[in-house]
Design a protein around this motif. Structure first.
Motif, PDB file in Angstrom:
ATOM      1  N   THR A 191       0.753  -1.154  -0.151  1.00 29.32           N
ATOM      2  CA  THR A 191       0.080   0.224   0.213  1.00 29.32           C
ATOM      3  C   THR A 191       0.967   1.273   0.065  1.00 29.32           C
ATOM      4  O   THR A 191       0.662   2.016   0.917  1.00 29.32           O
ATOM      5  CB  THR A 191      -1.052  -0.109   1.181  1.00 29.32           C
ATOM      6  OG1 THR A 191      -0.358  -0.176   2.394  1.00 29.32           O
ATOM      7  CG2 THR A 191      -1.958  -0.999   1.157  1.00 29.32           C
ATOM      8  N   ASN A 229       2.583   4.895  -0.913  1.00 33.06           N
ATOM      9  CA  ASN A 229       1.957   6.183  -1.137  1.00 33.06           C
ATOM     10  C   ASN A 229       3.105   7.133  -1.269  1.00 33.06           C
ATOM     11  O   ASN A 229       4.273   6.869  -0.757  1.00 33.06           O
ATOM     12  CB  ASN A 229       1.064   6.476  -0.140  1.00 33.06           C
ATOM     13  CG  ASN A 229       1.450   6.703   1.257  1.00 33.06           C
ATOM     14  OD1 ASN A 229       2.477   7.610   1.613  1.00 33.06           O
ATOM     15  ND2 ASN A 229       1.142   5.890   2.224  1.00 33.06           N
ATOM     16  N   TYR A 266       0.628   5.196  -9.739  1.00 34.55           N
ATOM     17  CA  TYR A 266      -0.042   5.885  -8.305  1.00 34.55           C
ATOM     18  C   TYR A 266      -0.800   7.310  -8.647  1.00 34.55           C
ATOM     19  O   TYR A 266      -1.003   7.977  -7.611  1.00 34.55           O
ATOM     20  CB  TYR A 266       1.098   6.282  -7.404  1.00 34.55           C
ATOM     21  CG  TYR A 266       2.055   4.977  -7.360  1.00 34.55           C
ATOM     22  CD1 TYR A 266       1.632   4.278  -6.017  1.00 34.55           C
ATOM     23  CD2 TYR A 266       3.080   4.596  -8.047  1.00 34.55           C
ATOM     24  CE1 TYR A 266       2.210   3.055  -5.713  1.00 34.55           C
ATOM     25  CE2 TYR A 266       3.864   3.417  -7.626  1.00 34.55           C
ATOM     26  CZ  TYR A 266       3.482   2.744  -6.566  1.00 34.55           C
ATOM     27  OH  TYR A 266       3.960   1.634  -6.351  1.00 34.55           O
TER      28      TYR A 266
END
Length: 454
Positions: A89, A91, A454
């Motif tokens: 996950t 970021n 992303y």
């Protein structure tokens, strides 16, 4: 050892011109030049040692985040980057998505590459050696950058004038890799064969440059070139496999005959090995159940790598010694081994196998297996146990090089990342193999675009 490391630390302080921030984040400056610093051979040497100082900071924690954190050998109970990497996950605000430290290393290298030659007469051997080291360390930094982010800005000149382009966009990863190869070829030709003693492991030698070239060629799938560069390492008298009785010393005391290049640390210049691996339930990582189950019976390395006496082992004591039981979160002074002979031998085995040279591949594989107390295997046994020879080699790398920062890159390089990690964390898209660019880089440079996933 401490004398060499302290020289690197002290001389790097003299680098008043070196970037304290990402070169891509700098504000325009006028009247700024490194020419005033590079006057003598001692200045030139200080400039290069300053690059090693930046390398110390860059890889203290990130060698593991970047090379192990997204792979299958580790698990974590921690939040932050360890959990984000494990769960896939990622970021744009996570710390491991920052490339600042890599570009600071690149910046210092660019200054040295430009100004060291001005200190010496053309063709001076010492000057060429220093530039060779600078180019190798720049190559090392860019090699990490392209493996982590894919296309990245390629900066080959120091930033010294407001007339230079400040906001540099991405360069295709293939072009960056070409520059990496060019830098390492220069280093392999011009670096010293040997410095003598500990410096052979702390500084880039010709063997170190050829070892890095082997890794890069394997990433490019240039197997013939990888075999040639690997053979240069295997034929170098500086390097030999240590016995299994001394295997732990590769990491606990450093400077073994097996080591090709390691980043030096001491009680002043410390790293995060303890925090990463060694403080039990409070460490970032512990060995995953799948990793523990992957050992063949009788592998002598298993209880040298982690605490096998615990039902749910939390301590990876590979870097501190069998039985290590100090759960202090104090920084570590052990060196981080970046390149060693076993790595190069197994890459060479992989390259031979890719070219259909199975016998040569198995010979190298079995040399590493034999040291670990395992029986030699033939092609039929490799197929029956691991499905094919390549998988047998990759498995051997996962054990031999465990937690050293190779596993994730091995999975990506061999196109097995989705196959292995999909069932663990849902990885399913090749565009997800790279990291996101950190939001700070995007905010400061309008010519950068976020990676597509992303």
């Amino acid at each position: 050892m401490k004398k060499i490391k302290n020289i690197i630390t002290v001389l790097s302080i003299a680098l008043v011109f070196s970037c304290s921030k990402d070169i891509l984040d700098k504000e325009p400056q006028s009247g700024f030049s490194a020419q005033g610093f590079y006057k003598t051979s001692s200045d030139a040497q200080a400039g290069v040692y300053g690059i090693y100082d930046a390398v110390q900071s860059t890889f203290s924690l990130n060698f593991s985040f970047w090379g192990e954190g997204r792979a299958d050998a580790v698990n974590t109970n921690h939040s932050g980057d360890p959990l984000l990497l494990q769960q896939n996950t990622l970021n744009k605000t996570m710390n491991s998505a920052r490339w600042n430290s890599l570009y600071e290393t690149i910046s210092r290298a660019n200054y040295a590459i430009k100004y060291v030659p001005e200190v010496f007469e053309e063709g001076n051997e010492f000057g060429l050696q220093l530039v060779g080291q600078a180019r190798a360390l720049r190559a090392l930094s860019y090699f990490y950058a392209v493996r982590i982010w894919g296309d990245v800005p390629l900066v080959l000149e120091p930033y010294e004038s407001i007339d230079q382009e400040l906001f540099i966009g991405k360069t295709a990863k293939e072009e960056v890799l070409e520059q990496i190869v060019a830098d390492l070829k220069f280093a392999a030709q011009n670096c010293r064969e040997s410095f003598g003693g500990e410096r052979d492991r702390l500084l880039i030698t010709r063997g170190g440059a050829n070892g890095l070239l082997t890794q890069v060629y394997m990433w490019q799938k240039n197997y013939e070139a990888a075999i040639a560069s690997a053979q240069s390492v295997l034929g170098n008298s500086l390097y030999s496999l240590v016995s299994i009785n001394d295997w732990s010393k590769i990491f606990t005391t450093g400077f073994s005959n097996e080591s090709i290049f390691e980043i030096g640390y001491d009680d002043t210049q410390t790293n995060n090995l303890r925090i990463l691996y060694a403080i039990g339930s409070d460490s970032h990582y512990f060995p995953s159940e799948g990793f523990r189950a992957s050992f063949e019976e009788g592998d002598l390395r298993q209880d040298l790598i982690y605490d096998v006496t615990e039902e749910e082992p939390r301590k990876i004591w590979k870097f501190f010694g069998q039985g290590f039981d100090d759960e202090s979160a104090d920084p570590s002074s052990q060196n981080i081994v970046m390149l060693r002979l076993a790595d190069i031998m197994l890459l060479k085995a992989e390259a031979h196998n890719k070219l259909g040279q199975t016998a040569q591949a198995l010979d190298l594989l079995n040399t590493i297996r034999s040291r670990a107390g395992l029986v030699e295997i033939d092609e039929a046994e490799a197929i029956s146990t691991y499905s094919d020879v390549e998988s047998a080699i990759l498995h051997e790398r996962s054990i031999e090089l465990s937690f050293e920062g190779h596993r994730w890159f091995d999975l990506v390089r061999t196109q097995k990342a989705i196959e292995v990690m999909g069932p663990i964390n849902g990885l399913s898209d090749e565009a997800n193999l790279v990291w996101p660019l950190h939001e700070d880089a995007l905010n400061r440079n309008p010519n950068l675009e976020q990676n597509g996933f992303y």
